[in-house]
Write a protein that holds these residues in place. Sequence first.
Motif, mmCIF file in Angstrom:
data_model
loop_
_atom_site.group_PDB
_atom_site.id
_atom_site.type_symbol
_atom_site.label_atom_id
_atom_site.label_comp_id
_atom_site.label_asym_id
_atom_site.label_seq_id
_atom_site.Cartn_x
_atom_site.Cartn_y
_atom_site.Cartn_z
ATOM 1 N N LYS A 41 0.878 -1.172 0.000
ATOM 2 C CA LYS A 41 0.000 0.000 0.000
ATOM 3 C C LYS A 41 0.914 1.221 0.000
ATOM 4 O O LYS A 41 1.846 1.320 0.802
ATOM 5 N N THR B 129 -1.986 -1.220 -3.743
ATOM 6 C CA THR B 129 -3.046 -0.241 -3.512
ATOM 7 C C THR B 129 -2.381 1.114 -3.389
ATOM 8 O O THR B 129 -1.499 1.301 -2.547
ATOM 9 N N ASN C 198 1.329 2.428 -9.565
ATOM 10 C CA ASN C 198 0.709 1.106 -9.454
ATOM 11 C C ASN C 198 1.365 0.099 -10.395
ATOM 12 O O ASN C 198 1.771 -0.989 -9.975
#
Length: 103
Positions: A44, A78, A65
């Motif tokens: 994340k 994420t 990403n």
Amino acid sequence: MSKKQTEEIIIEILKTIYDPEIPVNIYDLGLIYEIDLYEEDEVKVLMTLTAPNCPMADQILEEVNDKIKALPQISDVTVVLTFDPPWDKDMMTEEAKLELGFL
């Protein structure tokens, strides 16, 4: 590979991503607030942008990403965008400030 090694690789990847309007990578600009590794293969990234109305926001987030997810040891990424706290030039590394003439 340890979490620390994976995080170092992720930081190196983030240093290859640039805000198109600023000749400094997003990591040295101070746009990355957190990198959290869950398990061994889930990441994340909490980040911001230099301005809430950045026209390149989608492209930058997608690049973060895609580049992290391309790592063989990562299965899920994420990317969370926040503007709290808002970015300012004090968040940049000394190297970035020097490059942009703030020192």
